[in-house]
Design a protein around this motif. Structure first.
Motif, PDB file in Angstrom:
ATOM      1  N   LYS A  21      -8.045  -0.212  -6.267  1.00 25.54           N
ATOM      2  CA  LYS A  21      -9.406  -0.472  -5.788  1.00 25.54           C
ATOM      3  C   LYS A  21     -10.093  -1.544  -6.631  1.00 25.54           C
ATOM      4  CE  LYS A  21     -10.559   3.998  -3.668  1.00 25.54           C
ATOM      5  NZ  LYS A  21     -11.436   5.181  -3.774  1.00 25.54           N
ATOM      6  N   ARG A  22      -9.781  -1.563  -7.917  1.00 27.95           N
ATOM      7  CA  ARG A  22     -10.381  -2.566  -8.790  1.00 27.95           C
ATOM      8  C   ARG A  22      -9.866  -3.961  -8.423  1.00 27.95           C
ATOM      9  NH1 ARG A  22      -9.185  -0.876 -14.371  1.00 27.95           N
ATOM     10  NH2 ARG A  22     -10.927   0.563 -14.022  1.00 27.95           N
ATOM     11  N   ALA A  23      -8.580  -4.051  -8.109  1.00 27.56           N
ATOM     12  CA  ALA A  23      -7.993  -5.351  -7.770  1.00 27.56           C
ATOM     13  C   ALA A  23      -8.283  -5.753  -6.332  1.00 27.56           C
ATOM     14  CB  ALA A  23      -6.487  -5.312  -8.009  1.00 27.56           C
ATOM     15  N   PHE A  24      -8.470  -4.760  -5.448  1.00 27.30           N
ATOM     16  CA  PHE A  24      -8.717  -5.031  -4.030  1.00 27.30           C
ATOM     17  C   PHE A  24      -9.931  -4.213  -3.594  1.00 27.30           C
ATOM     18  CE2 PHE A  24      -4.218  -5.464  -4.960  1.00 27.30           C
ATOM     19  CZ  PHE A  24      -3.908  -6.705  -4.404  1.00 27.30           C
ATOM     20  N   PRO A  25     -11.138  -4.726  -3.811  1.00 26.97           N
ATOM     21  CA  PRO A  25     -12.373  -3.969  -3.562  1.00 26.97           C
ATOM     22  C   PRO A  25     -12.540  -3.501  -2.120  1.00 26.97           C
ATOM     23  CG  PRO A  25     -12.804  -5.928  -4.869  1.00 26.97           C
ATOM     24  CD  PRO A  25     -11.401  -6.052  -4.380  1.00 26.97           C
ATOM     25  N   ASP A  26     -11.855  -4.142  -1.148  1.00 25.93           N
ATOM     26  CA  ASP A  26     -12.015  -3.731   0.242  1.00 25.93           C
ATOM     27  C   ASP A  26     -11.214  -2.479   0.576  1.00 25.93           C
ATOM     28  OD1 ASP A  26      -9.722  -5.319  -0.222  1.00 25.93           O
ATOM     29  OD2 ASP A  26      -9.462  -5.635   1.933  1.00 25.93           O
ATOM     30  N   ILE A  27     -10.386  -2.015  -0.347  1.00 25.08           N
ATOM     31  CA  ILE A  27      -9.597  -0.798  -0.122  1.00 25.08           C
ATOM     32  C   ILE A  27     -10.462   0.416  -0.445  1.00 25.08           C
ATOM     33  CG2 ILE A  27      -7.589   0.544  -0.849  1.00 25.08           C
ATOM     34  CD1 ILE A  27      -6.899  -1.898   0.844  1.00 25.08           C
ATOM     35  N   LEU A  69       5.246   1.157  -2.036  1.00 26.31           N
ATOM     36  CA  LEU A  69       4.232   0.866  -1.025  1.00 26.31           C
ATOM     37  C   LEU A  69       4.825   1.153   0.344  1.00 26.31           C
ATOM     38  CD1 LEU A  69       1.443  -0.253  -0.255  1.00 26.31           C
ATOM     39  CD2 LEU A  69       2.475  -2.545  -0.231  1.00 26.31           C
ATOM     40  N   VAL A  70       4.196   2.056   1.090  1.00 20.54           N
ATOM     41  CA  VAL A  70       4.688   2.448   2.409  1.00 20.54           C
ATOM     42  C   VAL A  70       4.047   1.627   3.510  1.00 20.54           C
ATOM     43  CG1 VAL A  70       4.804   4.346   4.073  1.00 20.54           C
ATOM     44  CG2 VAL A  70       5.247   4.780   1.655  1.00 20.54           C
ATOM     45  N   ASP A  71       2.714   1.466   3.453  1.00 16.37           N
ATOM     46  CA  ASP A  71       2.029   0.709   4.498  1.00 16.37           C
ATOM     47  C   ASP A  71       0.598   0.424   4.051  1.00 16.37           C
ATOM     48  OD1 ASP A  71       1.661  -0.610   6.873  1.00 16.37           O
ATOM     49  OD2 ASP A  71       1.887   1.138   8.169  1.00 16.37           O
ATOM     50  N   VAL A  72      -0.018  -0.536   4.740  1.00 13.89           N
ATOM     51  CA  VAL A  72      -1.442  -0.834   4.562  1.00 13.89           C
ATOM     52  C   VAL A  72      -2.069  -0.828   5.945  1.00 13.89           C
ATOM     53  CG1 VAL A  72      -3.157  -2.478   3.754  1.00 13.89           C
ATOM     54  CG2 VAL A  72      -0.976  -2.255   2.539  1.00 13.89           C
ATOM     55  N   GLN A  73      -3.023   0.071   6.167  1.00 11.30           N
ATOM     56  CA  GLN A  73      -3.675   0.196   7.466  1.00 11.30           C
ATOM     57  C   GLN A  73      -5.185   0.089   7.269  1.00 11.30           C
ATOM     58  OE1 GLN A  73      -2.445   3.845   9.350  1.00 11.30           O
ATOM     59  NE2 GLN A  73      -0.327   3.188   9.593  1.00 11.30           N
ATOM     60  N   ASP A  74      -5.765  -0.964   7.824  1.00 10.66           N
ATOM     61  CA  ASP A  74      -7.212  -1.197   7.684  1.00 10.66           C
ATOM     62  C   ASP A  74      -7.583  -1.207   6.197  1.00 10.66           C
ATOM     63  OD1 ASP A  74      -7.460  -1.302  10.477  1.00 10.66           O
ATOM     64  OD2 ASP A  74      -7.598   0.867  10.594  1.00 10.66           O
ATOM     65  N   PRO A  77       8.411   1.069  11.827  1.00  8.90           N
ATOM     66  CA  PRO A  77       7.602  -0.160  11.699  1.00  8.90           C
ATOM     67  C   PRO A  77       6.417   0.028  10.752  1.00  8.90           C
ATOM     68  CG  PRO A  77       8.062   0.350  14.001  1.00  8.90           C
ATOM     69  CD  PRO A  77       8.485   1.553  13.215  1.00  8.90           C
ATOM     70  N   LYS A  78       6.198  -0.940   9.885  1.00 10.52           N
ATOM     71  CA  LYS A  78       5.066  -0.920   8.952  1.00 10.52           C
ATOM     72  C   LYS A  78       4.416  -2.304   8.993  1.00 10.52           C
ATOM     73  CE  LYS A  78       7.706   2.242   6.045  1.00 10.52           C
ATOM     74  NZ  LYS A  78       8.979   2.067   6.763  1.00 10.52           N
ATOM     75  N   PRO A  79       3.668  -2.593  10.038  1.00  8.66           N
ATOM     76  CA  PRO A  79       3.105  -3.944  10.202  1.00  8.66           C
ATOM     77  C   PRO A  79       2.217  -4.387   9.059  1.00  8.66           C
ATOM     78  CG  PRO A  79       2.085  -2.364  11.714  1.00  8.66           C
ATOM     79  CD  PRO A  79       3.290  -1.689  11.129  1.00  8.66           C
ATOM     80  N   GLY A  80       1.579  -3.437   8.388  1.00  8.93           N
ATOM     81  CA  GLY A  80       0.682  -3.803   7.303  1.00  8.93           C
ATOM     82  C   GLY A  80       1.382  -4.464   6.136  1.00  8.93           C
ATOM     83  N   LEU A  81       2.690  -4.209   5.966  1.00  6.55           N
ATOM     84  CA  LEU A  81       3.412  -4.793   4.843  1.00  6.55           C
ATOM     85  C   LEU A  81       3.672  -6.282   5.041  1.00  6.55           C
ATOM     86  CD1 LEU A  81       6.034  -2.029   3.979  1.00  6.55           C
ATOM     87  CD2 LEU A  81       3.708  -2.325   3.141  1.00  6.55           C
ATOM     88  N   GLY A  82       3.600  -6.746   6.287  1.00 10.58           N
ATOM     89  CA  GLY A  82       3.867  -8.153   6.562  1.00 10.58           C
ATOM     90  C   GLY A  82       2.650  -9.044   6.425  1.00 10.58           C
ATOM     91  N   ARG A 131      -2.350  -9.487   2.669  1.00  8.58           N
ATOM     92  CA  ARG A 131      -2.896  -8.463   1.775  1.00  8.58           C
ATOM     93  C   ARG A 131      -1.823  -7.441   1.415  1.00  8.58           C
ATOM     94  NH1 ARG A 131      -7.752  -4.413   3.352  1.00  8.58           N
ATOM     95  NH2 ARG A 131      -6.331  -4.111   5.088  1.00  8.58           N
ATOM     96  N   GLY A 132      -1.005  -7.052   2.397  1.00 11.08           N
ATOM     97  CA  GLY A 132       0.076  -6.108   2.122  1.00 11.08           C
ATOM     98  C   GLY A 132       1.038  -6.640   1.075  1.00 11.08           C
ATOM     99  N   GLN A 133       1.401  -7.915   1.191  1.00 16.24           N
ATOM    100  CA  GLN A 133       2.311  -8.517   0.229  1.00 16.24           C
ATOM    101  C   GLN A 133       1.669  -8.641  -1.150  1.00 16.24           C
ATOM    102  OE1 GLN A 133       3.639 -12.184   1.998  1.00 16.24           O
ATOM    103  NE2 GLN A 133       4.545 -11.159   3.770  1.00 16.24           N
ATOM    104  N   ALA A 134       0.364  -8.899  -1.166  1.00 20.65           N
ATOM    105  CA  ALA A 134      -0.349  -9.001  -2.447  1.00 20.65           C
ATOM    106  C   ALA A 134      -0.388  -7.647  -3.156  1.00 20.65           C
ATOM    107  CB  ALA A 134      -1.764  -9.526  -2.214  1.00 20.65           C
TER     108      ALA A 134
END
Length: 282
Positions: free
Chosen positions: A257-263, A222-227, A189-194, A197-200
């Motif tokens: 990081k440039r495209a998604f400053p919160d990462i 892309l494997v996952d996005v967590q927080d 399971p990789k909930p962050g991909l759904g 932001r994960g899709q973006a």
């Protein structure tokens, strides 16, 4: 005691053949000295400076060195460690939890094998007789896991990941019912991909990053996005490349990081030096 040796294609791996059985069945890989607590033989080998990993097989002991080590000084010490073990009378393995690169518990539904018994038998035969020898000779690993929805899931490590496209082509040629081949961790399971932001981020990789990486034979998955963390995997020509860390830190991470400053961090799930997967072990 005469021990034969065989240097593998990558130059960092040597197979040692002691002329007697090493394991009665199966295959055990130890990524570091701590993991080798279940094997007195592997512990002795890890006592040699420069040892990166140890794999025990039916009749061989495969040892990989670190990039900074030198077989000229290491090889005699490894041979001595192997001889010492087999003259000591100690067991190759002791009772201990099985060492594995897999997570402690995978989702139960991921373990269900939907393959027809005849198809499963053909797959295992092809993997064992035609594919595994080439993969192991290059220092990699491959193991049948299961089939779900026409997709064959394998345990792949090292050169096995680099050879995935060729493995898929061969298996699909002999068994058209197999639609694709994936590493078994893709089924976790990789909930962050759904998330939005994960899709973006996935679109950003496909549209902005991968066209450039593909020109060098590589691919960023892309494997996952967590927080505030993004987990990726460097595939194709990127896997095992000496410039992989530079590609990640000075290229991919900066762009994301440039495209998604919160990462705050972009992490590669594969340790290119040892073959470990810290994301999956977390």
């Amino acid at each position: 005691m005469f021990i034969q040796t065989e240097t593998r294609d990558d130059g960092r791996t040597i197979g040692f053949f002691p002329g007697r059985a090493v394991l009665d069945q199966g295959r055990k890989r130890f990524a570091d000295a701590e993991a080798a607590s279940a094997s007195p033989l592997a512990q002795r080998i890890f006592a040699v400076d420069g040892v990166e990993s140890v794999t025990l097989d039916g009749d061989s002991i495969v040892v990989s060195r670190t990039s900074s080590a030198d077989w000229v000084s290491m090889k005699p010490a490894v041979l001595g460690a192997i001889m010492q073990h087999f003259t000591s009378g100690d067991p190759v393995l002791v009772e201990a939890p099985e060492v594995s690169d897999a997570p402690e518990a995978a989702p139960a539904d991921s373990l269900e094998d939907e393959a027809d018994p005849e198809v499963r038998a053909k797959l295992i035969d092809l993997i064992t007789t035609r594919i595994r020898p080439a993969v192991t000779q290059s220092g990699g690993e491959i193991e049948y896991k299961w089939v779900r929805d026409g997709i064959l899931y394998l345990h792949l490590a090292g050169a096995g990941l680099q050879m995935k496209a060729g493995i898929e082509n061969m298996l699909r040629h002999y068994l058209p019912e197999i639609q694709a081949v994936r590493d078994w961790r893709e089924s976790l399971p990789k909930p962050g991909l759904g998330t939005d932001r994960g899709q973006a981020i996935a679109r950003f990789l496909d549209e902005r990053i991968n066209p450039s990486v593909a020109s060098h034979g590589g691919h960023i998955a892309l494997v996952d996005v967590q927080d505030d963390r993004v987990f990726i995997r460097l595939e194709g020509g990127c896997h095992g490349c000496g410039m992989a860390d530079v590609t990640l830190k000075q290229g991919v991470e900066v762009e994301i990081k440039r495209a998604f400053p919160d990462i705050s961090a972009v992490l590669d799930v594969t340790d290119h030096a040892s073959g470990n997967n810290p994301y999956y072990q977390a």
